[in-house]
Write a protein that holds these residues in place. Structure first.
Motif, PDB file in Angstrom:
ATOM      1  N   ARG A 176     -26.204 -30.101   5.752  1.00 51.23           N
ATOM      2  CA  ARG A 176     -25.788 -28.726   6.021  1.00 51.23           C
ATOM      3  C   ARG A 176     -26.300 -27.901   5.993  1.00 51.23           C
ATOM      4  O   ARG A 176     -26.877 -26.935   6.056  1.00 51.23           O
ATOM      5  CB  ARG A 176     -24.852 -29.142   6.723  1.00 51.23           C
ATOM      6  N   LEU A 177     -25.691 -27.616   4.841  1.00 49.96           N
ATOM      7  CA  LEU A 177     -26.229 -26.704   4.190  1.00 49.96           C
ATOM      8  C   LEU A 177     -27.660 -26.480   3.700  1.00 49.96           C
ATOM      9  O   LEU A 177     -28.116 -24.757   3.719  1.00 49.96           O
ATOM     10  CB  LEU A 177     -24.988 -26.187   2.508  1.00 49.96           C
ATOM     11  N   GLU A 178     -28.609 -27.420   3.980  1.00 47.20           N
ATOM     12  CA  GLU A 178     -29.950 -27.114   3.284  1.00 47.20           C
ATOM     13  C   GLU A 178     -30.459 -26.727   4.280  1.00 47.20           C
ATOM     14  O   GLU A 178     -32.104 -26.038   4.587  1.00 47.20           O
ATOM     15  CB  GLU A 178     -30.315 -28.664   2.203  1.00 47.20           C
ATOM     16  N   ALA A 179     -29.933 -27.404   5.930  1.00 49.82           N
ATOM     17  CA  ALA A 179     -30.654 -27.203   6.896  1.00 49.82           C
ATOM     18  C   ALA A 179     -30.549 -26.079   7.780  1.00 49.82           C
ATOM     19  O   ALA A 179     -31.542 -25.453   8.019  1.00 49.82           O
ATOM     20  CB  ALA A 179     -30.365 -27.916   8.449  1.00 49.82           C
ATOM     21  N   GLY A 180     -29.713 -25.647   7.181  1.00 53.62           N
ATOM     22  CA  GLY A 180     -28.625 -23.731   7.451  1.00 53.62           C
ATOM     23  C   GLY A 180     -29.597 -23.090   7.050  1.00 53.62           C
ATOM     24  O   GLY A 180     -29.116 -21.955   6.835  1.00 53.62           O
ATOM     25  N   ASP A 181     -30.649 -23.288   5.704  1.00 53.83           N
ATOM     26  CA  ASP A 181     -30.923 -22.507   4.640  1.00 53.83           C
ATOM     27  C   ASP A 181     -30.299 -22.033   3.929  1.00 53.83           C
ATOM     28  O   ASP A 181     -31.092 -20.301   3.325  1.00 53.83           O
ATOM     29  CB  ASP A 181     -32.190 -21.001   5.926  1.00 53.83           C
ATOM     30  N   ALA A 182     -29.353 -22.409   3.660  1.00 54.20           N
ATOM     31  CA  ALA A 182     -28.455 -21.432   1.954  1.00 54.20           C
ATOM     32  C   ALA A 182     -29.411 -21.476   0.447  1.00 54.20           C
ATOM     33  O   ALA A 182     -30.325 -23.025   0.778  1.00 54.20           O
ATOM     34  CB  ALA A 182     -27.200 -22.896   1.735  1.00 54.20           C
ATOM     35  N   GLU A 183     -28.825 -20.828   0.497  1.00 54.02           N
ATOM     36  CA  GLU A 183     -30.056 -20.643  -0.906  1.00 54.02           C
ATOM     37  C   GLU A 183     -29.082 -21.901  -2.031  1.00 54.02           C
ATOM     38  O   GLU A 183     -27.775 -22.010  -2.361  1.00 54.02           O
ATOM     39  CB  GLU A 183     -29.337 -19.504  -1.788  1.00 54.02           C
TER      40      GLU A 183
END
Length: 135
Positions: free
Chosen positions: A98-105
């Protein structure tokens, strides 16, 4: 003695970006959103845990902070060394996706640590280090 953690504080320098990260990516509830003199304090917390909150605050909101300290805080936030927090989830892989898909660093993908936990690390939009451990 009965003591609990009620709130912790993390700085932010972009209220809309920080709100999108904690509300939309992590799924936290917005508990309070207060503006004053061009600054914004946002309180968020995990659903089902009404007694635990994170106050996302402007780092220079304290009038006792000097200009030198403001510059140092801004430099540390830019490097990601000013503040951080450890969260926990029962499904680390799902949370990481979820974080990766949301472009989190991304700082560290899910990893089995030698000290006995499995966790990952990301930075929020203000540069705060967020480690997430699997329960």
């Amino acid at each position: 003695m009965d003591v609990t953690i009620h709130a912790s504080f993390l700085p932010h320098d972009d209220p809309d970006a920080i709100l999108a990260f904690y509300r939309d990516l992590l799924g936290f509830e917005v508990r309070n959103d207060v503006g004053y003199e061009g600054m914004r304090w946002i309180t968020v917390g995990p659903a089902g845990q009404p007694g635990t909150s994170i106050v996302l605050q402007p780092p220079a909101g304290d009038p006792g902070i000097t200009e030198d300290e403001r510059r140092m805080i801004a430099e540390m936030m830019a490097k990601g060394t000013f503040a951080g927090i450890v969260l926990a989830t029962s499904d680390l892989d799902d949370m990481f996706a979820r974080l990766e898909a949301g472009d989190a660093e991304i700082v560290q993908e899910p990893t089995d640590q030698p000290y006995g936990v499995r966790d990952c690390a990301v930075r929020d939009p203000a540069g705060n280090l967020i480690r997430i451990q699997e329960l």
